[in-house]
Design a protein around this motif. Structure first.
Motif, short mmCIF file in Angstrom:
data_model
loop_
_atom_site.label_atom_id
_atom_site.label_comp_id
_atom_site.label_asym_id
_atom_site.label_seq_id
_atom_site.Cartn_x
_atom_site.Cartn_y
_atom_site.Cartn_z
N GLN A 107 -6.29 1.19 -0.85
CA GLN A 107 -7.33 0.16 -0.78
C GLN A 107 -8.36 0.40 -1.87
O GLN A 107 -8.78 -0.54 -2.58
CB GLN A 107 -7.99 0.16 0.61
N THR A 163 -5.59 -6.05 6.65
CA THR A 163 -4.37 -5.25 6.67
C THR A 163 -3.74 -5.30 8.06
O THR A 163 -4.26 -5.95 8.97
CB THR A 163 -4.64 -3.80 6.21
N GLY A 179 -1.78 -4.78 2.19
CA GLY A 179 -3.16 -5.25 2.08
C GLY A 179 -3.24 -6.66 1.51
O GLY A 179 -2.52 -7.00 0.57
N PHE A 232 -10.96 -7.50 2.92
CA PHE A 232 -9.69 -6.79 2.88
C PHE A 232 -9.06 -6.89 4.26
O PHE A 232 -9.68 -6.55 5.25
CB PHE A 232 -9.92 -5.32 2.51
N SER A 235 -1.59 -0.14 8.32
CA SER A 235 -2.13 -0.14 6.95
C SER A 235 -1.00 0.01 5.92
O SER A 235 -1.09 0.81 4.99
CB SER A 235 -3.17 0.97 6.75
N LEU A 265 0.82 -1.21 0.00
CA LEU A 265 0.00 0.00 0.00
C LEU A 265 0.86 1.27 0.00
O LEU A 265 2.02 1.25 0.44
CB LEU A 265 -0.92 -0.02 1.22
#
Ligand code: AVJ
Length: 330
Positions: free
Chosen positions: A297, A316, A323, A314, A320, A205
Motif C-alpha cells: 500500500q 482492499t 488494492g 484505499f 489485503s 499487493l
C-alpha cells in the motif's frame, strides 16, 4: 485480425462507436525482433493478447489459483457506492485494457457516467465487448478505441469536452509496467485528466510467494497455454518457426524485486527463423514474456504521489491481497 476470428455481424446499437488508431492491434514486427535480439531476450506482454490469448486470459481468471480477478471484483461489488461517492456525477470513464468489460459493469449503475471509453490492443475482443456493453446500457455512450493503451495525445480528440474525466485501470494491468514506466504512465494520466481528475486503479499487493507462484502456475494449465500461445501467434503473424514443444512455461515470484516473472524456456539448443532473422537459444535460455509487479500500500501510494496525485481512498479485501486506489489529480 483474421476473418475466421471475427464473429458474425450482429445488432450494432446507436450508442456504440468503434475506432482503430494506427496499428489496429497488429504486431509491430521490429519491436518483436529487437526484443528477441537483446540479452536477455524479451517480448512485450501486450503481444500475449490476440483473440486466443484473450480467451485464455479469461479462462485463467476463472481458476481458483488466480485470485486477483475475483478479489478485485468483490471489492467493486461491495464498495461501488463508496467509489461513486468519491468520484461524483457527470463523468467520462476511460478504461485502459478493459478486456471483456465485466469489471466496469459492476460500477456503471451507481457511477452513471455520460460516456464510457474503452482502450485496448485486442481488436477482436474490444469490438465484441463494447457492442455488448452498449446494448446492455442504452443510456450510456460507448466508444471503443483500438490501439496501444496509454493516455496518448491521440485520445484527446475522442474525449467529450464536458464532464469530469475518470480513468479506470483495473486488473493490476499497471503491474505489467516497471515502476518507472508505471510512474510515467500515471503522470501521463495526470496530464490527460487535468486537475481534479480521478483515477480508479486496481493493484495486486505483495503476499507470500507460495500464493503468487500458484496463481501463475494454475493446475488447469491455462497460464502455460497463454504463455506458449505467444509463439503460436508469432508463427502465424510473423511467419516464424517456433516449435512450441521445445519451450516450456516458467513463472515465479521474485521476492527481492517484488514481481512475478513469466518466461518461455528453451528446453534445448536451437535456432528459430523469423523472416531473414535467426534467433539462437542456449538450453535453458528464456524469453521474458511478462513481469507482474506487486506493490505494498505504501509503495504504490509513494508512486502515485510522485506522479502528481493524492490517494483519496484505499480499498482492499479481508486478506489485503488486492488494492483499489482512488487517486485525485493535484
Ligand atoms: C492482466 C496483466 C494483470 O499480470 O496477472 C495472468 C496477466 N499473466 N496470468 C497479470 C497474467 C499471467 C495479468 N494482467
Amino acid at each position: 485480425m483474421r476473418p475466421s476470428e471475427r464473429k458474425k455481424p450482429e445488432f450494432v446499437p446507436d450508442n456504440f462507436r468503434f475506432v482503430s488508431l494506427d496499428k489496429g492491434g497488429d504486431i509491430d514486427f521490429s519491436e518483436v525482433i529487437s526484443g528477441l535480439k537483446k540479452t536477455p531476450k524479451s517480448v512485450s506482454p501486450k503481444f500475449l493478447y490476440d483473440a486466443r490469448g484473450s480467451e485464455l486470459f479469461q479462462l485463467i481468471c476463472t481458476t481458483d489459483a488466480y485470485y486477483p480477478t475475483r478479489t478485485e471484483r468483490d471489492i467493486y461489488q461491495r464498495r461501488a457506492t463508496a467509489i461513486a461517492a468519491e468520484v461524483g456525477p457527470d463523468t467520462i470513464v476511460i478504461e485502459f485494457g478493459p478486456g471483456d468489460m465485466s469489471k466496469v459493469r459492476l460500477l456503471l449503475e451507481v457511477l452513471r457516467p455520460q460516456t464510457y471509453i474503452g482502450v485496448d490492443v485486442s481488436a477482436a475482443q474490444l469490438e465484441d465487448a463494447g457492442r455488448a456493453l452498449a446494448a446492455d446500457f442504452l443510456w450510456l455512450e460507448v466508444l471503443a478505441i483500438c490501439g496501444d493503451f496509454g493516455p496518448s495525445a491521440m485520445l484527446e480528440k475522442y474525449l467529450p469536452s464536458s464532464g469530469q474525466r475518470v480513468a479506470f485501470f483495473p486488473g493490476s494491468t499497471i503491474g505489467n509496467f516497471d515502476p518507472d514506466a508505471a510512474r510515467q504512465f500515471l503522470q501521463g494520466m495526470r496530464e490527460m485528466l487535468g486537475s481534479g481528475g480521478v483515477v480508479i486503479v486496481g493493484v495486486d499487493l505483495q503476499k507470500p510467494a507460495i500464493v503468487l507462484d500458484g496463481a501463475y502456475n494454475d493446475p488447469e494449465g491455462y497460464t502455460r497455454a497463454f504463455n506458449l500461445n505467444l509463439l503460436t501467434r508469432l508463427n502465424r503473424e510473423l511467419g516464424s518457426n517456433f516449435d512450441e514443444r521445445r519451450f516450456r512455461h516458467k513463472a515465479y515470484y521474485s521476492e527481492r524485486l517484488g514481481r512475478v516473472e513469466m518466461h518461455l524456456v528453451s528446453v534445448i539448443e536451437q535456432q528459430v527463423r523469423i523472416g531473414e532473422h535467426t534467433i539462437s537459444f542456449q538450453p535453458g535460455e528464456t524469453i521474458h514474456t511478462e513481469s507482474s509487479w506487486k506493490y505494498t500500500q505504501d509503495g504504490f501510494t509513494k508512486l502515485a504521489i510522485q506522479a502528481g496525485f493524492k490517494v483519496k481512498r484505499f480499498l482492499t479485501d479481508e486478506q489485503s491481497w488486492f488494492g483499489v486506489f482512488i487517486l485525485l489529480a493535484n
